[in-house]
Design an enzyme around this catalytic site. Structure first.
Site, mmCIF file in Angstrom:
data_model
loop_
_atom_site.group_PDB
_atom_site.id
_atom_site.type_symbol
_atom_site.label_atom_id
_atom_site.label_comp_id
_atom_site.label_asym_id
_atom_site.label_seq_id
_atom_site.Cartn_x
_atom_site.Cartn_y
_atom_site.Cartn_z
ATOM 1 N N GLY A 27 0.814 -1.212 0.000
ATOM 2 C CA GLY A 27 0.000 0.000 0.000
ATOM 3 C C GLY A 27 0.848 1.264 0.000
ATOM 4 N N VAL A 29 1.041 3.782 2.454
ATOM 5 C CA VAL A 29 1.754 3.946 3.730
ATOM 6 C C VAL A 29 2.725 2.786 3.950
ATOM 7 C CG1 VAL A 29 1.417 3.872 6.244
ATOM 8 C CG2 VAL A 29 -0.002 5.378 4.832
ATOM 9 N N PHE A 47 1.284 -8.318 0.373
ATOM 10 C CA PHE A 47 0.386 -7.649 -0.567
ATOM 11 C C PHE A 47 -0.870 -8.501 -0.667
ATOM 12 C CE2 PHE A 47 0.301 -10.365 -4.318
ATOM 13 C CZ PHE A 47 1.446 -11.151 -4.181
ATOM 14 N N ASP A 124 -6.650 9.690 12.311
ATOM 15 C CA ASP A 124 -7.282 10.840 12.962
ATOM 16 C C ASP A 124 -8.798 10.823 12.760
ATOM 17 O OD1 ASP A 124 -7.205 11.409 10.248
ATOM 18 O OD2 ASP A 124 -6.039 13.258 10.457
ATOM 19 N N TYR A 146 -15.474 4.240 8.343
ATOM 20 C CA TYR A 146 -14.035 3.997 8.443
ATOM 21 C C TYR A 146 -13.537 4.317 9.858
ATOM 22 C CZ TYR A 146 -9.046 5.106 7.729
ATOM 23 O OH TYR A 146 -7.674 5.186 7.829
ATOM 24 N N LYS A 150 -11.895 1.891 12.871
ATOM 25 C CA LYS A 150 -10.599 2.166 13.497
ATOM 26 C C LYS A 150 -10.739 2.176 15.025
ATOM 27 C CE LYS A 150 -7.586 2.501 10.245
ATOM 28 N NZ LYS A 150 -6.629 1.388 10.111
HETATM 29 N N1 LIG Z 1 -3.072 7.162 3.582
HETATM 30 C C1 LIG Z 1 -3.379 7.949 4.615
HETATM 31 O O1 LIG Z 1 -3.426 9.196 4.455
HETATM 32 C C2 LIG Z 1 -3.679 7.354 5.966
HETATM 33 C C3 LIG Z 1 -4.047 8.227 7.005
HETATM 34 C C4 LIG Z 1 -4.310 7.712 8.269
HETATM 35 C C5 LIG Z 1 -4.187 6.353 8.484
HETATM 36 N N2 LIG Z 1 -3.845 5.523 7.478
HETATM 37 C C6 LIG Z 1 -3.740 4.079 7.765
HETATM 38 O O2 LIG Z 1 -2.570 3.542 7.175
HETATM 39 C C7 LIG Z 1 -2.835 2.201 6.759
HETATM 40 C C8 LIG Z 1 -2.486 2.056 5.268
HETATM 41 O O3 LIG Z 1 -3.216 2.997 4.503
HETATM 42 P P1 LIG Z 1 -2.829 3.297 2.976
HETATM 43 O O4 LIG Z 1 -3.178 4.692 2.699
HETATM 44 O O5 LIG Z 1 -1.468 2.800 2.714
HETATM 45 O O6 LIG Z 1 -3.888 2.397 2.188
HETATM 46 P P2 LIG Z 1 -3.686 1.587 0.816
HETATM 47 O O7 LIG Z 1 -2.705 2.247 -0.076
HETATM 48 O O8 LIG Z 1 -5.067 1.334 0.303
HETATM 49 O O9 LIG Z 1 -3.059 0.212 1.292
HETATM 50 C C9 LIG Z 1 -3.854 -0.752 1.931
HETATM 51 C C10 LIG Z 1 -3.039 -1.998 2.106
HETATM 52 O O10 LIG Z 1 -3.916 -3.003 2.636
HETATM 53 C C11 LIG Z 1 -3.844 -4.137 1.790
HETATM 54 N N3 LIG Z 1 -5.124 -4.833 1.751
HETATM 55 C C12 LIG Z 1 -6.319 -4.379 1.306
HETATM 56 N N4 LIG Z 1 -7.230 -5.360 1.365
HETATM 57 C C13 LIG Z 1 -6.581 -6.452 1.854
HETATM 58 C C14 LIG Z 1 -6.979 -7.777 2.131
HETATM 59 N N5 LIG Z 1 -8.225 -8.205 1.925
HETATM 60 N N6 LIG Z 1 -6.062 -8.617 2.620
HETATM 61 C C15 LIG Z 1 -4.783 -8.224 2.832
HETATM 62 N N7 LIG Z 1 -4.344 -6.984 2.592
HETATM 63 C C16 LIG Z 1 -5.248 -6.108 2.098
HETATM 64 C C17 LIG Z 1 -3.506 -3.606 0.407
HETATM 65 O O11 LIG Z 1 -2.966 -4.643 -0.396
HETATM 66 P P3 LIG Z 1 -3.091 -4.577 -2.015
HETATM 67 O O12 LIG Z 1 -2.923 -3.133 -2.372
HETATM 68 O O13 LIG Z 1 -1.982 -5.449 -2.489
HETATM 69 O O14 LIG Z 1 -4.440 -5.092 -2.339
HETATM 70 C C18 LIG Z 1 -2.488 -2.551 0.798
HETATM 71 O O15 LIG Z 1 -1.245 -3.153 1.026
HETATM 72 C C19 LIG Z 1 -4.304 1.924 7.061
HETATM 73 O O16 LIG Z 1 -4.381 1.291 8.316
HETATM 74 C C20 LIG Z 1 -4.904 3.314 7.172
HETATM 75 O O17 LIG Z 1 -6.026 3.334 7.999
HETATM 76 C C21 LIG Z 1 -3.580 5.989 6.207
#
Ligand SMILES: NC(=O)c1ccc[n+]([C@@H]2O[C@H](COP(=O)([O-])OP(=O)(O)OC[C@H]3O[C@@H](n4cnc5c(N)ncnc54)[C@H](OP(=O)(O)O)[C@@H]3O)[C@@H](O)[C@H]2O)c1
Length: 296
Positions: A27, A29, A47, A124, A146, A150
């Site tokens: 992903g 992050v 992944f 947040d 969402y 969390k």
């Molecule tokens: N991005 C932000 O601004 C932000 C802000 C606050 C908190 N967060 C937290 O940071 C974390 C990552 O967020 P992100 O922005 O990196 O999201 P992201 O780009 O959508 O990445 C999500 C990750 O989860 C994996 N995933 C999704 N469905 C899955 C499943 N069924 N089984 C196993 N893995 C699965 C995806 O794998 P594939 O892509 O290979 O399917 C990917 O590696 C989350 O906990 C989110 O709540 C993010």
């Protein structure tokens, strides 16, 4: 420019090489965390739908496999996987629960008594956005699905003790493979809201920050230094990267493109601050200079 992203604040800790499971390494992050952690520790990353060489496939819904992997002698399990787009969670609360809450239960069962620590990336969005800023002990009051998932995941982890919840705000920057943030600036126009305020963190700063906080337990916040509107952030990023995209100011859900799915309530002002440490992400000027430079 060779930024360190590690302000001298007394959090310095010499960790030996750890064995880390990084869930969601494919992903946005998770990719940023992988870039920092993989050269320094022994990291197994996962992944689901986006294969990345060197990562192992895992579906969080395959509970037996998730439990077996988590129980495989890791020092740390960093959980950055799940259903993240707010509209997707809003459209399917059951799926959001299945991907964001249930796996935490499975992980806790799997690592119980093993000495492994679980580090949950939270958001947040557990807050309602009505306060000037939020500290770790402030009451949570999510306004969307969402955020509620969390909160539920945090509760599971915190009830167990010995593990860590790291709440982070909106993250911006360039990921090594998933680029959900910059994708918003890929088209000819992008709509960004002037009525949503955030203190975003720059992706490359997350890994070093996490490594300085993961010896803690309970809840920690890691926020960005500068407080800006979403519109201002997108405008500044567009400008720094000299992109042709036009950033269009909008208020409320009015500027959503057709077919964008169900609307989702978003907290108006999300600024994370900590009473437990003095770490903050880099200021916007430094982050954008790095993002526009050759080493981003
Ligand atoms: N991005 C932000 O601004 C932000 C802000 C606050 C908190 N967060 C937290 O940071 C974390 C990552 O967020 P992100 O922005 O990196 O999201 P992201 O780009 O959508 O990445 C999500 C990750 O989860 C994996 N995933 C999704 N469905 C899955 C499943 N069924 N089984 C196993 N893995 C699965 C995806 O794998 P594939 O892509 O290979 O399917 C990917 O590696 C989350 O906990 C989110 O709540 C993010």
């Amino acid at each position: 420019m060779s930024p360190n992203w590690q302000p001298a604040d007394g959090e310095e800790r010499a960790d030996s090489r750890l064995r880390i499971l990084l869930l969601g390494a494919s992903g946005f992050v998770g990719g940023g965390l992988w870039t920092y952690l993989a050269p320094r520790h022994e990291v197994v990353g996962t992944f689901a739908s986006r294969p990345v060489p060197g990562l192992v496939r895992l579906d969080l819904r395959d509970e037996r496999r998730l439990a077996a992997l988590a129980a495989d002698g890791f020092d740390l399990v960093v959980h950055a996987a799940g259903l993240v787009p707010l509209e997707a969670a809003e459209a399917d609360p059951a799926l959001a629960h299945r991907l964001n809450v249930r796996p935490v239960e499975v992980l806790l069962d799997a690592v119980r008594g093993s000495g492994a620590k679980l580090v949950l990336l939270s958001s947040d969005n557990v807050f309602d956005g009505t306060r000037d800023h939020y500290e770790e002990a402030d009451p949570r009051s999510p306004v969307n699905v969402y955020g509620r998932t969390k909160v539920a995941a945090e509760d599971l982890l915190l009830a167990e003790g010995g593990h860590l919840v790291v709440r982070i705000p909106l993250v911006f920057g360039r990921g090594p493979w998933a680029n959900t943030f910059l994708a918003r600036l890929a088209g000819p126009t992008t709509v960004a809201r002037t009525d949503l305020v955030c203190a975003p963190v720059y992706l490359p700063s997350l890994g070093p920050a996490l490594a300085r906080l993961w010896h803690r337990t309970g809840v920690v916040h890691y926020g960005g230094t500068d407080v800006v509107t979403r519109f201002e952030l997108m405008r500044r990023v567009r400008q720094a990267l000299d992109l042709p995209t036009r950033v269009v100011a909008a208020q409320g859900e009015g500027g959503r493109p057709p077919g964008a799915g169900p609307a989702c309530r978003r907290p108006a002002r999300l600024v994370l601050r900590s009473t437990r440490h003095r770490l903050l992400g880099p200021d916007l000027d430094s982050a954008l200079a790095h993002l526009a430079g050759p080493n981003a």
